[in-house]
Design a protein around this motif. Structure first.
Motif, PDB file in Angstrom:
ATOM      1  N   SER A 198      64.356 -35.390  56.766  1.00  0.00           N
ATOM      2  CA  SER A 198      63.196 -36.050  57.346  1.00  0.00           C
ATOM      3  C   SER A 198      62.334 -36.650  56.243  1.00  0.00           C
ATOM      4  N   GLN A 248      62.148 -39.299  60.983  1.00  0.00           N
ATOM      5  CA  GLN A 248      61.470 -38.049  61.301  1.00  0.00           C
ATOM      6  C   GLN A 248      62.487 -37.181  62.032  1.00  0.00           C
ATOM      7  N   ASN A 288      61.011 -30.538  61.994  1.00  0.00           N
ATOM      8  CA  ASN A 288      60.191 -29.979  60.925  1.00  0.00           C
ATOM      9  C   ASN A 288      60.775 -28.641  60.488  1.00  0.00           C
ATOM     10  N   GLY A 313      56.603 -32.178  57.776  1.00  0.00           N
ATOM     11  CA  GLY A 313      55.523 -31.762  58.651  1.00  0.00           C
ATOM     12  C   GLY A 313      54.681 -30.664  58.033  1.00  0.00           C
ATOM     13  N   ASP A 353      59.373 -35.564  54.214  1.00  0.00           N
ATOM     14  CA  ASP A 353      58.227 -35.317  55.080  1.00  0.00           C
ATOM     15  C   ASP A 353      58.669 -34.296  56.120  1.00  0.00           C
TER      16      ASP A 353
END
Length: 734
Positions: A643, A627, A630, A681, A679
């Motif tokens: 991410s 992660q 974002n 966000g 990913d």
């Protein structure tokens, strides 16, 4: 007659024997060398050079082609006190077999850059002609005086010093740096000393990777002492001073010569102590201190932006580094040992002549070389698309784990995928514990490392400056799974845990089957910006309902300074009836957080197939859950966002052949395949690639993603990767 013949033979012998004796006492000359042939094949289809990695602007890189180089080693023993060595070497850069002996001009004279797929301009490009070039000359004097053992004039690898202070050059340029080296001893050789004047390599040995316009008088001066009074302890000290000068532009009176002014000065001092009281205990400690002053003239940078390039920071700095190693060997006589290391490498520690490659200053394995650059496929700046921003080394990266070095001046140039990769350890501090066990056919070892960072700061550690006015070169930026030369970031709050177990066992079957494997885990977190005063805009600046427009009220962390100067607010867009932000507003300290959970598993077999042929096969699996901020953060707006979930697999087959006269002969094949499931966000409207975006970043028309602050594109598609590469090589010493 017989008597006359006998007398004549004796007379001839009387003449020849002294002549032969004189010949043996006279100069002796030997000629040797190596020839090295390499074949590269890969499905990236690059043909810019016979090396997999070379990222300097305007240079080439490649994974296809065949080439041969020759190296001639000359050695002349002029007398007992004088020896001369020289090396002549042909280029191995773009001298493809397809060049027709170097006379080819494949680019038709239109592109001589040698970058990417280009192969330069044949004979007119020194990278592709096949001339033999002088690479180094060394004269060594051993006069037999009590106060000096030897004097070496010319080329040297400078490996007699310390990689924290003065390190060796990369092997292909081992003697490209020249200077004067004097060595001596005293006290029955319990005390040895080295003193050197090294001419600075103008291609990298100064700020902005240059020593400026006036380079002829630039040099580094090194002194070293080592004292070994007994086998139980030893001590050493060294100091190095670098002086990079320029002609003073303010000197308008040339009648008395021309004045000089300082461009860069660097002083590094170190002390070392070793204690070895028994075969079961060994301890070593080293401490180093550096100061430097980079003056903004003649190309020396005054500052950098978010992403700058230089082997040292700008301005005046000082810092220290050190480490302590303790080895507890063969505890209880059962083959169990423990190696311990504590270390600190300061954020502002810098030695311009420190080792850049081919050394490993820390005990830890560090990161794995397969993740070398920020993008999911190891591309730097791939978020901008275009042919100039593709991955050079490719999805597979390099094999094995990285070597750690005490500099940001890292050099991985002119390497292939099966060679070691170096990473910067500037700012690292922590501990490493390595237990080992050996019993019969079994070798086992493990590691646990805890690493925190001296570069954990907010706003580069100085909130009186704009974050776009940094003194630190944040090369490639700290995003994605890896970035081998990125030591600095504007915001950092980072810790790393590394744990692994590896081993090798020889099965007693046939000629012995080698079984080897490793399990490795990395947990790494970085909160980056972690104080609300550094958020770009005031709380509630972008609404969550209504028109959604952002007010643009900046949040200042110090007078006149706001991160809004870099992180602009998103516009409101409507896509397929959905209205929202083009990217998420940067309104939370968690928007740039990084959290990595990383597993690596390796299993392999090796066997001596014949007396001349050894082969091995291994499988490596990487599972990384990352992660990494974002869409508000956007990997500093410069790199591809990485991410998401990464799965990578490697199948590696190696064969090594030995035969009388062959020093090296082998083949390495590697197949890499995997996926990246992004990913990024929420808080933004998904957009879809138009034809221009598809052409630029090579994604399908209509595929989902988002356009960032610079108009760059990050795809939301799950990506599948497949890279194959092969290297065959033959090296002969003669």
């Amino acid at each position: 007659m017989r008597a006359k013949h006998t007398i004549a033979l004796l007379a001839v012998a009387a003449l020849l024997i002294p002549a032969a004796a004189l010949a043996q006492q006279g100069p002796q000359f030997t000629l040797g060398g190596t020839t090295y042939t390499k074949w590269l094949w890969g499905n990236q289809r690059y043909q810019g050079a016979l090396y997999n990695f070379k990222d300097a602007p305007g240079e080439g890189y490649g994974d296809n082609g065949q080439g041969t180089e020759i190296e001639l080693l000359l050695n002349a023993k002029v007398s007992k006190a004088v020896e001369v060595k020289a090396r002549l070497h042909s280029r191995f850069y773009q001298n493809f077999w397809t060049n027709g002996g170097g006379w080819g001009n494949p680019s038709g004279g239109t592109d001589c850059s040698g970058s990417g797929d280009s192969v330069g301009c044949g004979e007119f490009d020194p990278r592709s002609n096949q001339y033999v070039k002088l690479r180094g000359v060394t004269v060594t004097l051993t006069p037999g005086y009590k106060w000096i053992d030897s004097a070496t004039i010319g080329s040297n690898d400078w490996g007699m010093f310390d990689p924290f202070v003065v390190g060796r050059m990369r092997y292909i340029d081992r003697d490209n740096v020249s200077g004067l080296l004097f060595q001596g001893s005293a006290l029955d050789r319990t005390l040895t000393w080295d003193a050197a004047r090294i001419s600075l390599y103008r291609l990298f040995a100064g700020p902005s990777y240059t020593t400026g316009n006036f380079h002829a008088a630039d040099g580094g001066y090194v002194g070293q002492l080592h004292y070994t009074p007994s086998s139980t302890w030893d001590a050493g000290a060294l100091v190095e001073w670098t002086n990079d000068i320029e002609v003073d532009p303010n000197d308008n009176n040339w009648d008395n010569g021309r004045n000089t002014t300082t461009r860069f000065r660097n002083t590094v001092a170190g002390i070392k102590l070793g204690v070895h009281p028994s075969a079961g205990f060994d301890a070593r400690a080293a401490w180093y201190y550096s100061t430097y002053d980079s003056v903004p003239i003649a190309g020396a940078p005054a500052n950098f932006g978010i992403n700058g390039y230089s082997p040292v920071p700008a301005g005046q700095h000082s810092d220290w580094s050190g480490k302590v190693d303790v080895d507890l060997l063969n505890l209880g006589g059962g083959g169990f040992s423990v190696n311990l290391e504590g270390f600190h490498i300061g954020a502002e520690y810098a030695s311009i002549l420190a080792a850049r490659r081919e050394s490993d200053v820390l005990l830890t394995e560090g990161h794995d070389s397969t993740w070398a650059l920020p993008g999911p496929n190891n591309a730097a700046y791939g978020v901008f698309g275009g042919s100039g921003n593709r991955s050079i080394i490719g999805y597979g990266g390099w094999e094995g784990n990285a070597q750690q070095l005490a500099t940001v001046n890292i050099d991985n140039q002119f390497t292939d995928f099966n060679e070691p990769m170096a990473e910067t350890a500037i700012g690292w501090e922590g501990i490493t514990i390595v237990p080992t066990f050996q019993s019969g056919a079994l070798d086992m070892s493990a590691e646990y490392s805890y690493i925190t960072y001296d570069t954990n700061w907010q706003a580069w550690g100085d909130d009186s400056r704009s974050i776009t006015n940094s003194l630190y070169p944040a090369m490639d930026t700290q995003t994605g799974l890896g970035s081998y030369r990125s030591a600095y970031a504007p915001f950092q709050d980072k810790t790393t845990h590394i744990a692994l177990v590896k081993g090798k066992y020889v099965i007693d079957a046939g000629k012995g089957i080698d079984v080897f494997g490793k399990i490795k885990y990395i947990k790494e977190t970085d909160n980056r910006l972690n104080e609300a005063r550094y958020l770009p805009y005031a709380a509630g600046d972008c609404s969550t309902s209504g028109t959604l427009e952002c007010k643009g009220v900046k949040n200042y962390y110090s007078p006149g300074n706001s991160t809004a100067d870099y992180y602009s607010n998103p516009p409101v867009i409507t896509v397929n009836g959905v209205t929202g932000y083009k990217w998420k507003p940067f309104d939370s300290v968690s928007d740039d957080d990084r959290d990595l959970k990383y597993w690596m598993v390796n299993l392999g077999l090796g066997y001596q197939l014949t007396s001349d042929l050894y082969a091995s096969a291994e499988y490596v699996h990487f599972d990384a859950d990352l992660q990494d901020g974002n869409t508000a953060f956007q990997a500093y707006n410069l790199m591809e966002m990485a991410s998401g979930k990464h799965l990578k697999n490697q199948v590696i087959v190696k064969a090594r052949y030995t035969l009388g006269g062959l020093s090296e002969c082998g083949i390495v094949y590697e197949y890499n395949y995997g996926t990246f499931d992004p990913d990024f966000g929420g808080g933004f409207v998904v957009q879809y690639a138009d034809q221009d975006t598809a052409n630029n970043v090579k994604v399908p028309v209509g595929s989902p993603g988002f356009a960032g602050r610079y108009g760059n594109w990050n795809s939301l598609l799950k990506r599948d990767f497949d890279q194959q590469r092969l290297k065959a090589y033959l090296k002969i010493l003669f």
